[in-house]
Motif scaffolding. Structure first.
Motif, mmCIF file in Angstrom:
data_model
loop_
_atom_site.group_PDB
_atom_site.id
_atom_site.type_symbol
_atom_site.label_atom_id
_atom_site.label_comp_id
_atom_site.label_asym_id
_atom_site.label_seq_id
_atom_site.Cartn_x
_atom_site.Cartn_y
_atom_site.Cartn_z
ATOM 1 N N TYR A 195 0.839 -1.191 0.000
ATOM 2 C CA TYR A 195 0.000 0.000 0.000
ATOM 3 C C TYR A 195 0.875 1.242 0.000
ATOM 4 C CZ TYR A 195 -4.306 2.520 1.216
ATOM 5 O OH TYR A 195 -5.402 3.339 1.204
ATOM 6 N N HIS A 196 1.131 1.765 -1.187
ATOM 7 C CA HIS A 196 1.909 2.989 -1.310
ATOM 8 C C HIS A 196 1.364 3.794 -2.485
ATOM 9 C CE1 HIS A 196 4.037 1.080 -4.622
ATOM 10 N NE2 HIS A 196 4.273 0.048 -3.822
ATOM 11 N N ILE A 197 1.896 4.958 -2.655
ATOM 12 C CA ILE A 197 1.343 5.927 -3.586
ATOM 13 C C ILE A 197 1.259 5.387 -5.018
ATOM 14 C CG2 ILE A 197 3.510 7.109 -4.125
ATOM 15 C CD1 ILE A 197 0.156 8.839 -3.405
ATOM 16 N N ASP A 198 2.200 4.532 -5.421
ATOM 17 C CA ASP A 198 2.170 4.001 -6.783
ATOM 18 C C ASP A 198 0.993 3.067 -7.025
ATOM 19 O OD1 ASP A 198 4.489 5.396 -7.211
ATOM 20 O OD2 ASP A 198 5.801 3.660 -7.032
ATOM 21 N N ASN A 199 0.390 2.561 -5.966
ATOM 22 C CA ASN A 199 -0.744 1.648 -6.107
ATOM 23 C C ASN A 199 -2.082 2.316 -5.788
ATOM 24 O OD1 ASN A 199 0.749 -0.499 -7.009
ATOM 25 N ND2 ASN A 199 1.181 -1.242 -4.961
ATOM 26 N N LEU A 200 -2.088 3.628 -5.739
ATOM 27 C CA LEU A 200 -3.320 4.396 -5.561
ATOM 28 C C LEU A 200 -3.544 5.227 -6.808
ATOM 29 C CD1 LEU A 200 -2.745 5.644 -1.916
ATOM 30 C CD2 LEU A 200 -4.244 3.797 -2.662
ATOM 31 N N MET A 201 -4.784 5.292 -7.240
ATOM 32 C CA MET A 201 -5.107 6.054 -8.439
ATOM 33 C C MET A 201 -6.276 6.986 -8.162
ATOM 34 S SD MET A 201 -4.919 3.127 -11.365
ATOM 35 C CE MET A 201 -5.080 4.313 -12.676
ATOM 36 N N CYS A 202 -6.184 8.153 -8.726
ATOM 37 C CA CYS A 202 -7.290 9.098 -8.671
ATOM 38 C C CYS A 202 -8.189 8.792 -9.863
ATOM 39 C CB CYS A 202 -6.744 10.521 -8.746
ATOM 40 S SG CYS A 202 -7.998 11.776 -8.575
ATOM 41 N N LEU A 203 -9.450 8.473 -9.593
ATOM 42 C CA LEU A 203 -10.372 8.103 -10.666
ATOM 43 C C LEU A 203 -10.690 9.281 -11.577
ATOM 44 C CD1 LEU A 203 -12.752 5.833 -8.595
ATOM 45 C CD2 LEU A 203 -10.988 5.112 -10.214
ATOM 46 N N ASN A 204 -10.817 10.447 -10.986
ATOM 47 C CA ASN A 204 -11.108 11.646 -11.755
ATOM 48 C C ASN A 204 -10.158 12.734 -11.266
ATOM 49 O OD1 ASN A 204 -12.042 13.929 -13.002
ATOM 50 N ND2 ASN A 204 -14.120 13.819 -12.171
ATOM 51 N N PRO A 205 -9.040 12.933 -11.957
ATOM 52 C CA PRO A 205 -8.041 13.901 -11.497
ATOM 53 C C PRO A 205 -8.585 15.314 -11.278
ATOM 54 C CG PRO A 205 -7.174 12.602 -13.316
ATOM 55 C CD PRO A 205 -8.638 12.277 -13.193
ATOM 56 N N LYS A 206 -9.665 15.657 -11.947
ATOM 57 C CA LYS A 206 -10.235 16.997 -11.778
ATOM 58 C C LYS A 206 -11.315 17.007 -10.706
ATOM 59 C CE LYS A 206 -9.111 18.277 -16.451
ATOM 60 N NZ LYS A 206 -9.546 18.565 -17.790
ATOM 61 N N GLY A 207 -11.620 15.832 -10.174
ATOM 62 C CA GLY A 207 -12.673 15.729 -9.161
ATOM 63 C C GLY A 207 -12.171 16.095 -7.774
ATOM 64 N N GLU A 208 -13.057 15.983 -6.813
ATOM 65 C CA GLU A 208 -12.721 16.301 -5.428
ATOM 66 C C GLU A 208 -11.755 15.272 -4.856
ATOM 67 O OE1 GLU A 208 -15.815 17.398 -2.603
ATOM 68 O OE2 GLU A 208 -17.206 17.374 -4.301
ATOM 69 N N ALA A 209 -10.994 15.696 -3.886
ATOM 70 C CA ALA A 209 -10.072 14.800 -3.188
ATOM 71 C C ALA A 209 -10.848 14.071 -2.096
ATOM 72 C CB ALA A 209 -8.911 15.593 -2.607
ATOM 73 N N THR A 210 -11.604 13.065 -2.499
ATOM 74 C CA THR A 210 -12.404 12.289 -1.549
ATOM 75 C C THR A 210 -12.061 10.811 -1.681
ATOM 76 O OG1 THR A 210 -14.201 11.903 -3.116
ATOM 77 C CG2 THR A 210 -14.336 13.918 -1.774
ATOM 78 N N ILE A 211 -12.449 10.049 -0.685
ATOM 79 C CA ILE A 211 -12.214 8.610 -0.709
ATOM 80 C C ILE A 211 -12.940 7.949 -1.881
ATOM 81 C CG2 ILE A 211 -14.092 7.938 0.840
ATOM 82 C CD1 ILE A 211 -10.544 6.539 1.030
ATOM 83 N N GLN A 212 -14.055 8.515 -2.287
ATOM 84 C CA GLN A 212 -14.808 7.966 -3.411
ATOM 85 C C GLN A 212 -14.078 8.156 -4.741
ATOM 86 O OE1 GLN A 212 -16.208 10.067 -1.111
ATOM 87 N NE2 GLN A 212 -17.356 8.511 0.022
#
Length: 191
Positions: A50-67
């Motif tokens: 679990y590190h930054i390389d294995n996390l992706m933002c689904l919508n880069p322009k969207g809100e910074a939320t867990i969703q």
């Protein structure tokens, strides 16, 4: 098993011979003794990488939320201590600074269902990281030597800096004592 990558791959690589059976055994016994310190921590499902390389933002322009967050590379997920993924996220690849690290650890401890003392959590955190970095140094050598992969040793200095730092943490004393005997050169590996 994963920490043994150090004795199986790294030590033979740097010494030019197989690791002595007594050294392998003392390394293994030190890990078993160390894991006794964290066996009573609550267990949970852990991503394990679990590190930054294995996390992706689904919508880069969207809100910074867990969703808006997705995880990849979770095939190694397993049950482990609650400190494991927190340690990987805060220390691997792009380590958090000390103030942020402490704030996030405190927030995590406040939010989990089972209460854990900060001292026990930090002991587990440090042991999980030390285990991870011993696994990494052995894995890097294995990838280069057995699998003939190129340009894999780039994380070696980072790994040794972390090992050196972690071996001086109170929870890691048993491992440090063994390393002082079987591979005292580790002290030279930190920049």
């Amino acid at each position: 098993q994963e920490a043994k990558r150090f004795t199986d791959w790294y030590l033979p690589y740097v010494t030019g011979h197989a690791t002595h059976i007594a050294d392998r055994e003392s390394f293994k016994k030190a890990w078993y003794a160390s894991f006794e310190k964290i066996k009573n921590l609550p267990q949970t499902t852990c991503h394990y990488d679990y590190h930054i390389d294995n996390l992706m933002c689904l919508n880069p322009k969207g809100e910074a939320t867990i969703q808006n967050l997705a995880m990849i590379d979770f095939q190694d997920a397993r049950v482990g201590p609650v400190c494991l993924d927190v340690a990987c996220l805060l220390e691997d690849r792009f380590p958090a600074d000390e103030a942020l690290r402490q704030k996030l650890i405190d927030r995590f401890l406040d939010g989990i269902n089972e209460k854990v003392s900060k001292e026990d959590f930090i002991a587990g955190y440090n042991l999980c990281l030390l285990h991870r970095y011993f696994k990494i140094v052995g894995l890097l050598v294995r990838l280069q030597e057995r699998d003939k992969r190129e340009n894999v040793m780039g994380r070696m200095n980072e790994a040794w800096e972390m090992i050196h730092k972690l071996l001086h943490k109170p929870a890691c004393t048993e491992i440090k004592n063994v390393m002082d005997k079987i591979y005292p050169q580790y002290q030279e590996k930190a920049a």
